[in-house]
Structure formats: C-alpha cells, structure tokens
Design a protein around this motif. Structure first.
Motif, PDB file in Angstrom:
ATOM      1  N   THR A 160      85.362  20.754  31.908  1.00 15.19           N
ATOM      2  CA  THR A 160      84.718  22.019  32.243  1.00 15.19           C
ATOM      3  C   THR A 160      84.453  22.787  30.963  1.00 15.19           C
ATOM      4  O   THR A 160      85.146  22.582  29.953  1.00 15.19           O
ATOM      5  N   GLY A 161      83.438  23.650  31.003  1.00 17.29           N
ATOM      6  CA  GLY A 161      83.134  24.406  29.797  1.00 17.29           C
ATOM      7  C   GLY A 161      81.796  25.122  29.866  1.00 17.29           C
ATOM      8  O   GLY A 161      81.333  25.510  30.948  1.00 17.29           O
ATOM      9  N   LEU A 162      81.163  25.249  28.706  1.00 20.12           N
ATOM     10  CA  LEU A 162      79.951  26.047  28.546  1.00 20.12           C
ATOM     11  C   LEU A 162      78.696  25.210  28.785  1.00 20.12           C
ATOM     12  O   LEU A 162      78.557  24.115  28.244  1.00 20.12           O
ATOM     13  N   ALA A 163      77.790  25.737  29.591  1.00 21.50           N
ATOM     14  CA  ALA A 163      76.469  25.142  29.776  1.00 21.50           C
ATOM     15  C   ALA A 163      75.442  26.054  29.136  1.00 21.50           C
ATOM     16  O   ALA A 163      75.555  27.281  29.207  1.00 21.50           O
ATOM     17  N   VAL A 164      74.439  25.477  28.498  1.00 25.38           N
ATOM     18  CA  VAL A 164      73.401  26.276  27.855  1.00 25.38           C
ATOM     19  C   VAL A 164      72.070  25.545  27.932  1.00 25.38           C
ATOM     20  O   VAL A 164      72.022  24.325  27.767  1.00 25.38           O
ATOM     21  N   ASP A 165      71.013  26.270  28.245  1.00 28.51           N
ATOM     22  CA  ASP A 165      69.659  25.738  28.152  1.00 28.51           C
ATOM     23  C   ASP A 165      69.086  26.192  26.822  1.00 28.51           C
ATOM     24  O   ASP A 165      68.745  27.367  26.647  1.00 28.51           O
ATOM     25  N   LEU A 166      69.002  25.273  25.858  1.00 29.17           N
ATOM     26  CA  LEU A 166      68.516  25.616  24.520  1.00 29.17           C
ATOM     27  C   LEU A 166      67.017  25.887  24.531  1.00 29.17           C
ATOM     28  O   LEU A 166      66.530  26.787  23.857  1.00 29.17           O
ATOM     29  N   VAL A 167      66.284  25.064  25.272  1.00 25.34           N
ATOM     30  CA  VAL A 167      64.832  25.220  25.379  1.00 25.34           C
ATOM     31  C   VAL A 167      64.480  25.276  26.855  1.00 25.34           C
ATOM     32  O   VAL A 167      64.910  24.432  27.640  1.00 25.34           O
ATOM     33  N   ARG A 168      63.697  26.271  27.233  1.00 27.05           N
ATOM     34  CA  ARG A 168      63.289  26.450  28.623  1.00 27.05           C
ATOM     35  C   ARG A 168      61.788  26.702  28.660  1.00 27.05           C
ATOM     36  O   ARG A 168      61.302  27.651  28.051  1.00 27.05           O
ATOM     37  N   GLU A 169      61.064  25.835  29.325  1.00 20.10           N
ATOM     38  CA  GLU A 169      59.607  25.931  29.408  1.00 20.10           C
ATOM     39  C   GLU A 169      58.988  25.998  28.012  1.00 20.10           C
ATOM     40  O   GLU A 169      58.097  26.794  27.739  1.00 20.10           O
ATOM     41  N   SER A 170      59.501  25.141  27.127  1.00 21.33           N
ATOM     42  CA  SER A 170      59.033  24.996  25.740  1.00 21.33           C
ATOM     43  C   SER A 170      59.315  26.209  24.871  1.00 21.33           C
ATOM     44  O   SER A 170      58.841  26.280  23.734  1.00 21.33           O
ATOM     45  N   ASP A 171      60.077  27.168  25.363  1.00 14.10           N
ATOM     46  CA  ASP A 171      60.457  28.340  24.567  1.00 14.10           C
ATOM     47  C   ASP A 171      61.925  28.239  24.173  1.00 14.10           C
ATOM     48  O   ASP A 171      62.773  27.938  25.014  1.00 14.10           O
ATOM     49  N   VAL A 172      62.205  28.511  22.901  1.00 12.10           N
ATOM     50  CA  VAL A 172      63.592  28.511  22.433  1.00 12.10           C
ATOM     51  C   VAL A 172      64.203  29.857  22.796  1.00 12.10           C
ATOM     52  O   VAL A 172      64.028  30.849  22.087  1.00 12.10           O
ATOM     53  N   SER A 173      64.891  29.881  23.928  1.00 12.43           N
ATOM     54  CA  SER A 173      65.527  31.123  24.399  1.00 12.43           C
ATOM     55  C   SER A 173      66.771  30.740  25.164  1.00 12.43           C
ATOM     56  O   SER A 173      66.733  30.543  26.379  1.00 12.43           O
ATOM     57  N   PRO A 174      67.907  30.586  24.475  1.00 18.11           N
ATOM     58  CA  PRO A 174      69.125  30.087  25.117  1.00 18.11           C
ATOM     59  C   PRO A 174      69.584  30.932  26.295  1.00 18.11           C
ATOM     60  O   PRO A 174      69.578  32.159  26.238  1.00 18.11           O
ATOM     61  N   HIS A 175      69.971  30.251  27.367  1.00 19.30           N
ATOM     62  CA  HIS A 175      70.597  30.875  28.528  1.00 19.30           C
ATOM     63  C   HIS A 175      71.924  30.176  28.759  1.00 19.30           C
ATOM     64  O   HIS A 175      72.013  28.952  28.656  1.00 19.30           O
ATOM     65  N   PHE A 176      72.961  30.958  29.101  1.00 14.81           N
ATOM     66  CA  PHE A 176      74.311  30.413  29.173  1.00 14.81           C
ATOM     67  C   PHE A 176      74.851  30.432  30.595  1.00 14.81           C
ATOM     68  O   PHE A 176      74.458  31.246  31.425  1.00 14.81           O
ATOM     69  N   GLY A 177      75.770  29.509  30.845  1.00 11.82           N
ATOM     70  CA  GLY A 177      76.398  29.418  32.151  1.00 11.82           C
ATOM     71  C   GLY A 177      77.639  28.548  32.084  1.00 11.82           C
ATOM     72  O   GLY A 177      78.280  28.422  31.037  1.00 11.82           O
TER      73      GLY A 177
END
Length: 200
Positions: free
Chosen positions: A138-155
C-alpha cells in the motif's frame, strides 16, 4: 474482446512461470539441501528487482456532461475506460524478508492523450518457497501525466502479487493494483499486470 485476450495472456504467463518453477524444483536431486549459510548469503545478494510490465487498466470516472443547463440541474455520469499499457518497476528490499519499497510507472495512450500513472508502495513479502514469493502493498498513487499534460494528481494505491522464479535471477510476476485519486473524479482504477522480472 480485449479483456478476454488479456486474461488469457495473464493466465498463460502465470502458468508458464509456475511450470518453470516446478521444473526447477524437480531438477533438484532428491535429498539435496542447501546449507543455512548458503541460503542466507544468497538471499542477501538479491536486494533489487526490476520488472518490465504489460498491463490491462480499467478505470471508472465521474463525468459532467457538457450542456447549457444550470450546474445544479446537470447530472453526473460515469465513464468506464479500458486501456493496455506498458511500464517499468523497481523494487528495493528495505528490511530483507520483511519490507520492500516498490516504485513503478505505466504509460498508455487514451483518446484524450498520453497518461502515465505511477506509484510508490511499501510491500510486505511472503516467501513460500525459494521459487515462489507473494506480497501485499500500500502507498502513494500519482498520475504524472494526464491527457498529455504534466500535472500530477495524488491518491492512494494497494497491490497484491506473486513472483515465480525460474532461476536464481530471472522470473515472472503477476500483479493486481487498485488506485483511488479523488481529485481526478476517479471512482476506481484497477490494473492487472504480467511482467518479466530480474533480481540482483
């Protein structure tokens, strides 16, 4: 169709890994045992594992329909998406036999553009035999690139998996991961992956 083909691939690779493990165990001469010193010394050399992964990703998101209605009158809908991705993973033993740190990233191209989900998880290994090892993490999830934009989102992410070692250094991995990123309206993201693994 894609889901059925991927499940067939996962089953085939997992079966091949387990057969290789069984063949390796059968090749050992009856009564042959390794000394405790050899076993502990060998385990101490394998503090790192690298994986090359093929994965099926299924995600469910809430979507606000584009309309001219007032925001209060709009009804949110849910969009289910399926993707095939490839990725790399690195696992480091922090406390041998007790705690590992796993870093991983996948990449796939969706209709909206490239996406790169990644994670940093703490895993507890369970060594069943010298050739078979399971783990929970278990731990940190992150979307480094979303829809070709570099804008990290964490979960948050949780995973469970199995390693099958055909030799001292080479084997296969089957992994199941659940991800939740509330700030992306992600209801759930489920990833099933199979990987070639090497340890050193």
């Amino acid at each position: 169709m894609i889901r059925a083909n991927l499940f067939c691939t996962v089953g085939t690779l997992a079966t091949a890994a387990l057969l290789a493990v069984s063949a390796s165990a059968a090749a050992q001469e009856p009564g042959e045992r390794r000394s405790a010193g050899e076993a502990s010394g060998e385990a101490a050399h394998f503090g790192n594992t690298v994986t090359l992964r093929l994965a099926y990703i299924e995600s469910l998101r809430t979507v606000e329909p584009e309309s001219e209605e007032a925001p209060a009158e709009r009804e949110e809908s849910r969009a289910l998406a399926h993707h095939i991705g490839v990725g790399l993973g690195y696992e480091r033993a922090l406390v041998h036999g007790w705690l590992n740190l796993a870093l991983s990233a996948l990449a796939f191209n969706s209709q909206e553009g490239w996406e790169v989900p990644a994670g940093a998880l703490l895993e507890v290994p369970f060594e069943w035999t010298e050739q078979v090892e399971a783990y929970l993490g278990t731990g940190l999830a992150v979307d480094l690139v979303r829809e070709s934009d570099v804008s990290p989102h964490f979960g948050w992410a949780a995973s469970a998996g199995l390693y099958g070692w055909a030799s001292e250094r080479l084997g296969a991995n089957v992994d199941l991961e659940y991800r939740w990123l509330p700030n992306e309206d992600l209801v759930y993201d489920l990833t099933i992956g199979v990987a070639a693994a090497a340890r050193f």
